[in-house]
Design a protein around this motif. Sequence first.
Motif: not given
Length: 253
Positions: A40-53
């Motif tokens: 997840h984004c450490p700033k807004c806690q947005h859960k990352l999608s597979w393509w963001e990894n």
Amino acid sequence: MSEYFGLGFSFVLGLVLGSFYNVCIHRYLSGVSIVWPSSHCPKCQHKLSWWENIPIISYIILRGKCRSCRQNINIRYPVVELISGFLSLGLAVKFGLGVYFFVYLFFFGLLIVASFIDLDSFILPDIITLPGAVLAFGASFILPVAWQDSLLGALLGSGCFWLLQKGYKILKGIDGLGTGDVKLMLMLGALIGWQGLPAMIFISALTGLIASLYYLKKNKTNVAQTPIPFGPFLSLGTITYILAGDILVKFGF
């Protein structure tokens, strides 16, 4: 074709492992479990999608910003991935995709994680250095380092740094070398054997001296008052010796 495939595989494997190293680094510094929660984004806690990894590619697609909050993604993420990728590639070139490759790759991963934690917090985690020392000695039964040389390397490396630490404390009255560096030397000495210590320490000292100019300028203090994380430079010296030790020997090391 198979040779190029092996090199490509090693680079991609290094990138993927680098992504995992980023998780280890960030979560150790944050005091969060490596296993949970999911990426997840450490700033807004947005859960990352597979393509963001996807290593490197996601950073480029996202232009270095979180898709949700648009805050900058720490440049450390692609840097760690690239370092891991190129080190893995270097090991493949040097040793091929055999046992040596995978054993050294494991230890390179430990050094990458420990180094970036040290750069950020001036701490070398015991959870990496102490088990790493035991495993490095055990690996001497697999790697091209005799177990006697591995044991002597661990004792000499850590012993010399312990003496330096205590001697500086007596002479200057302040700590000039962290205990974490002494513990790290247990692992590094065991990994390369006593024969590799002179070259490794020389490279570490040289690169550390060059980097100290940056820290001096940044902190605007004298040398004695400027803290410098030495773990990354010890790791760099060790990695350089493992990948290019034969070349260093030709120069008299």
